[in-house]
Design a protein around this motif. Structure first.
Motif, PDB file in Angstrom:
ATOM      1  N   GLU A   6       0.877  -1.081  -0.002  1.00 22.65           N
ATOM      2  CA  GLU A   6      -0.014   0.045  -0.062  1.00 22.65           C
ATOM      3  C   GLU A   6       0.778   1.174   0.077  1.00 22.65           C
ATOM      4  O   GLU A   6       1.985   1.258   0.740  1.00 22.65           O
ATOM      5  N   TYR A   7       0.483   2.219  -0.798  1.00 27.24           N
ATOM      6  CA  TYR A   7       1.135   3.352  -1.043  1.00 27.24           C
ATOM      7  C   TYR A   7       0.719   4.643  -0.264  1.00 27.24           C
ATOM      8  O   TYR A   7      -0.551   4.627   0.131  1.00 27.24           O
ATOM      9  N   ASP A   9       0.314   7.601  -1.229  1.00 29.33           N
ATOM     10  CA  ASP A   9      -0.347   8.762  -2.012  1.00 29.33           C
ATOM     11  C   ASP A   9      -2.045   8.352  -2.217  1.00 29.33           C
ATOM     12  O   ASP A   9      -2.845   9.227  -2.950  1.00 29.33           O
ATOM     13  N   CYS A  13      -3.275  -0.457  -4.351  1.00 27.80           N
ATOM     14  CA  CYS A  13      -2.080  -1.104  -4.054  1.00 27.80           C
ATOM     15  C   CYS A  13      -1.652  -2.050  -4.973  1.00 27.80           C
ATOM     16  O   CYS A  13      -2.366  -2.444  -6.036  1.00 27.80           O
ATOM     17  N   LEU A  29      11.194   0.810  -6.846  1.00 28.50           N
ATOM     18  CA  LEU A  29      10.308   2.030  -6.635  1.00 28.50           C
ATOM     19  C   LEU A  29      11.115   2.957  -6.604  1.00 28.50           C
ATOM     20  O   LEU A  29      12.318   3.068  -6.097  1.00 28.50           O
ATOM     21  N   GLU A  32       7.882   6.681  -4.984  1.00 32.44           N
ATOM     22  CA  GLU A  32       6.491   6.041  -4.130  1.00 32.44           C
ATOM     23  C   GLU A  32       6.982   5.844  -2.329  1.00 32.44           C
ATOM     24  O   GLU A  32       8.113   5.368  -2.355  1.00 32.44           O
ATOM     25  N   LYS A  33       6.133   6.167  -1.818  1.00 29.17           N
ATOM     26  CA  LYS A  33       6.339   5.884  -0.279  1.00 29.17           C
ATOM     27  C   LYS A  33       5.225   4.653   0.016  1.00 29.17           C
ATOM     28  O   LYS A  33       4.314   4.943   0.012  1.00 29.17           O
ATOM     29  N   VAL A  34       5.904   3.695   0.631  1.00 28.76           N
ATOM     30  CA  VAL A  34       5.151   2.644   0.901  1.00 28.76           C
ATOM     31  C   VAL A  34       4.850   2.786   2.558  1.00 28.76           C
ATOM     32  O   VAL A  34       5.594   2.945   3.228  1.00 28.76           O
TER      33      VAL A  34
END
Length: 57
Positions: A6-7, A9, A13, A29, A32-34
């Motif tokens: 899951e990200y 933003d 997912c 990646l 993107e922040k997980v």
């Protein structure tokens, strides 16, 4: 075993079909922040996967 990624933003997912695929996906990646990774079992139940990340990163 599948993994659900899951990200931060809020976008949809992603899923990885194995532990190796999960690690390969995380390496690709960029910005993107997980925010969460969960193990998804065959019966649909999921667990938080903090321990599997700390062992391999």
């Amino acid at each position: 075993m599948r993994y659900r990624i899951e990200y931060a933003d809020g976008r949809c997912c992603s899923f990885a079909s194995s532990r190796k695929d999960l690690l390969d996906w995380l390496k690709t990646l960029k910005d993107e922040k997980v925010v969460d990774i969960r193990k998804v079992y065959k019966n649909g139940v999921s667990d938080n996967c903090d321990s599997c990340l700390s062992q391999n990163l």
